[in-house]
Write an enzyme that holds these catalytic residues in place. Structure first.
Site, PDB file in Angstrom:
ATOM      1  N   ASP A   1      38.336  43.726  45.722  1.00  0.00           N
ATOM      2  CA  ASP A   1      39.667  43.223  44.416  1.00  0.00           C
ATOM      3  C   ASP A   1      39.181  43.747  43.077  1.00  0.00           C
ATOM      4  O   ASP A   1      38.845  42.416  42.931  1.00  0.00           O
ATOM      5  CB  ASP A   1      40.807  42.240  44.638  1.00  0.00           C
ATOM      6  CG  ASP A   1      41.669  41.977  43.679  1.00  0.00           C
ATOM      7  OD1 ASP A   1      43.028  42.822  43.735  1.00  0.00           O
ATOM      8  OD2 ASP A   1      41.360  41.060  42.878  1.00  0.00           O
TER       9      ASP A   1
ATOM     10  N   LYS B   1      43.379  47.043  38.512  1.00  0.00           N
ATOM     11  CA  LYS B   1      44.703  46.628  38.184  1.00  0.00           C
ATOM     12  C   LYS B   1      44.726  46.849  36.543  1.00  0.00           C
ATOM     13  O   LYS B   1      43.564  47.303  35.923  1.00  0.00           O
ATOM     14  CB  LYS B   1      45.012  45.154  38.409  1.00  0.00           C
ATOM     15  CG  LYS B   1      44.750  44.514  39.832  1.00  0.00           C
ATOM     16  CD  LYS B   1      44.986  42.988  39.800  1.00  0.00           C
ATOM     17  CE  LYS B   1      44.030  42.507  41.120  1.00  0.00           C
ATOM     18  NZ  LYS B   1      42.373  41.927  40.774  1.00  0.00           N
TER      19      LYS B   1
HETATM   20  P1  NDP Z   1      38.934  31.104  44.380  1.00  0.00           P
HETATM   21  O1  NDP Z   1      40.051  30.593  45.003  1.00  0.00           O
HETATM   22  O2  NDP Z   1      38.677  32.278  45.337  1.00  0.00           O
HETATM   23  O3  NDP Z   1      37.968  30.227  44.163  1.00  0.00           O
HETATM   24  C1  NDP Z   1      36.776  30.979  43.564  1.00  0.00           C
HETATM   25  C2  NDP Z   1      35.644  29.723  42.984  1.00  0.00           C
HETATM   26  O4  NDP Z   1      35.428  29.045  44.479  1.00  0.00           O
HETATM   27  C3  NDP Z   1      34.737  29.981  42.638  1.00  0.00           C
HETATM   28  O5  NDP Z   1      34.422  28.974  41.603  1.00  0.00           O
HETATM   29  C4  NDP Z   1      33.771  29.866  44.096  1.00  0.00           C
HETATM   30  O6  NDP Z   1      32.370  29.311  43.941  1.00  0.00           O
HETATM   31  C5  NDP Z   1      34.505  28.920  44.873  1.00  0.00           C
HETATM   32  N1  NDP Z   1      34.528  28.765  45.954  1.00  0.00           N
HETATM   33  C6  NDP Z   1      33.909  30.340  46.931  1.00  0.00           C
HETATM   34  N2  NDP Z   1      34.238  29.879  48.210  1.00  0.00           N
HETATM   35  C7  NDP Z   1      34.222  28.855  48.330  1.00  0.00           C
HETATM   36  C8  NDP Z   1      34.443  27.861  49.880  1.00  0.00           C
HETATM   37  N3  NDP Z   1      33.796  28.178  50.982  1.00  0.00           N
HETATM   38  N4  NDP Z   1      33.932  26.487  49.010  1.00  0.00           N
HETATM   39  C9  NDP Z   1      33.762  26.568  48.179  1.00  0.00           C
HETATM   40  N5  NDP Z   1      33.967  26.830  47.043  1.00  0.00           N
HETATM   41  C10 NDP Z   1      34.257  27.865  47.167  1.00  0.00           C
HETATM   42  O7  NDP Z   1      39.556  31.367  43.119  1.00  0.00           O
HETATM   43  P2  NDP Z   1      39.243  33.395  42.375  1.00  0.00           P
HETATM   44  O8  NDP Z   1      40.397  32.973  40.879  1.00  0.00           O
HETATM   45  O9  NDP Z   1      38.860  33.611  41.573  1.00  0.00           O
HETATM   46  O10 NDP Z   1      40.859  34.201  42.645  1.00  0.00           O
HETATM   47  C11 NDP Z   1      40.013  35.054  44.126  1.00  0.00           C
HETATM   48  C12 NDP Z   1      40.236  36.237  43.423  1.00  0.00           C
HETATM   49  O11 NDP Z   1      41.798  36.602  42.840  1.00  0.00           O
HETATM   50  C13 NDP Z   1      39.474  37.146  41.854  1.00  0.00           C
HETATM   51  O12 NDP Z   1      37.715  37.314  42.721  1.00  0.00           O
HETATM   52  C14 NDP Z   1      41.309  38.131  41.760  1.00  0.00           C
HETATM   53  O13 NDP Z   1      39.852  39.452  42.606  1.00  0.00           O
HETATM   54  C15 NDP Z   1      42.112  37.721  42.223  1.00  0.00           C
HETATM   55  N6  NDP Z   1      42.643  37.617  41.621  1.00  0.00           N
HETATM   56  C16 NDP Z   1      43.896  37.340  40.643  1.00  0.00           C
HETATM   57  C17 NDP Z   1      44.743  37.029  39.870  1.00  0.00           C
HETATM   58  C18 NDP Z   1      45.724  37.903  38.818  1.00  0.00           C
HETATM   59  O14 NDP Z   1      46.224  37.570  37.864  1.00  0.00           O
HETATM   60  N7  NDP Z   1      45.787  39.083  39.651  1.00  0.00           N
HETATM   61  C19 NDP Z   1      43.927  35.486  39.118  1.00  0.00           C
HETATM   62  C20 NDP Z   1      43.183  35.350  38.917  1.00  0.00           C
HETATM   63  C21 NDP Z   1      42.359  36.101  39.854  1.00  0.00           C
HETATM   64  P3  NDP Z   1      30.832  30.713  43.988  1.00  0.00           P
HETATM   65  O15 NDP Z   1      31.361  31.792  43.024  1.00  0.00           O
HETATM   66  O16 NDP Z   1      29.669  30.213  42.876  1.00  0.00           O
HETATM   67  O17 NDP Z   1      30.305  30.364  45.208  1.00  0.00           O
END
Ligand code: NDP
Length: 276
Positions: A46, A76
């Site tokens: 994504d 998107k």
């Molecule tokens: P998430 O809820 O996926 O959280 C991501 C964060 O959590 C990162 O800082 C990551 O750290 C940490 N993390 C990931 N896995 C774990 C775990 N198992 N335990 C503890 N911490 C963890 O948030 P996002 O906002 O990134 O959402 C995911 C995806 O959704 C985005 O990448 C995007 O593709 C989509 N999105 C879409 C939006 C829209 O408007 N359509 C808006 C926002 C997001 P680290 O990377 O350091 O491991």
């Protein structure tokens, strides 16, 4: 390697229920984590024009050695490109950056209700869908009134709506509306994007009970609700753990206690209020 179940979209296409999100991963750093994700079994990626990493996503796809039809790629349309002609051009630019001749899913990123352009934008999406260059089309951050306008004024029902959804914001009404209309629900920020959800005592106690990590408990909750989800991580151990959620099942009362974490608090903007 993890085996992710597929769901069927209203186009008849299959899509993995869990994929890999790349928000906030810079273009020049995105290839390695995607290759790690693909090795772990993810097949759905994504991205979005506004993430600035479509080129990197394209490079990772090319380097992966996987065939195009094994992958499910979503991108998107960003807000400043809404409108019929503008959306068509923006789509071509995204395909160029990705190095692809089609995407599996193309989403309107935000409805921007005050701008009144999403219906025209959707008509451009219908054209891209009819041309076969966007195999499925959908929306993101749409609320029920926005979806109803599409139903009334256009022909194609969105295949999917990608919205902020996690235990603090379980979106029960929107999920029910989607189910009634054959629209898949996709959860963004499924882990609450570091908002403290994974440290809550409810989640950590369940992690202990099931011998899983807090992240795995929350992702399993999404899977059992029927959501599609796209956790983001650049940490190899988390990338691997986040897809390893298909060998256990949460009991119904544990599902309920996670849903009971609802506070209504968002990590992102309210779609009604975002206008640019
Ligand atoms: P998430 O809820 O996926 O959280 C991501 C964060 O959590 C990162 O800082 C990551 O750290 C940490 N993390 C990931 N896995 C774990 C775990 N198992 N335990 C503890 N911490 C963890 O948030 P996002 O906002 O990134 O959402 C995911 C995806 O959704 C985005 O990448 C995007 O593709 C989509 N999105 C879409 C939006 C829209 O408007 N359509 C808006 C926002 C997001 P680290 O990377 O350091 O491991």
């Amino acid at each position: 390697m993890a085996q992710v179940p597929n769901i069927t979209l209203n186009t008849g296409a299959s899509m993995p229920q869990l994929g890999y999100g790349v928000f906030q991963v810079p273009d020049n750093e995105v290839v390695e984590p995607i290759l790690t994700a693909l090795r772990a079994g993810y097949r759905k990626i994504d991205t979005a024009a506004v993430y600035g990493n479509e080129e990197g996503v394209g490079k990772a796809i090319a380097e992966s050695g996987l065939s195009r039809d094994e992958l499910f790629i979503t991108t998107k349309l960003w807000n400043d490109r809404q409108g019929y002609d503008s959306a068509l051009r923006a789509f071509d630019e995204s395909l160029d950056r990705l190095g692809l001749d089609h995407v599996d899913l193309y989403l309107i990123h935000w409805p921007l209700p005050a701008k009144e352009q999403f219906v025209d934008t959707w008509k451009a999406f219908e054209r891209l869908h009819n041309e076969g260059r966007a195999k499925a089309i959908g929306v993101s951050n749409f609320h029920v009134p926005h979806l109803r306008r599409l139903f009334e004024e256009t022909d194609v029902v969105p295949a999917l709506n990608q919205v902020e959804l996690h235990p603090n914001l379980p979106q029960a009404d929107l999920r029910a509306f989607h189910a009634e209309h054959g629209i898949a629900t996709e959860a963004w920020s499924p882990l609450g994007r570091n908002n403290g959800l994974l440290d809550s005592s409810t989640v950590t106690a369940l992690a202990e009970k099931y011998d899983k990590s807090p992240g795995q408990i929350v992702l399993r909750w999404h899977i059992q609700l029927g959501n599609v989800t796209i956790p983001k991580s650049v940490t190899p151990e988390r990338i691997e753990a986040n897809i390893d959620v298909f060998d256990f099942e949460l009991a119904e009362d544990d599902m309920q206690s996670i849903t009971g974490l609802e506070t209504g608090e968002r990590v992102g903007p309210n779609p009604e209020e975002l206008n640019g």
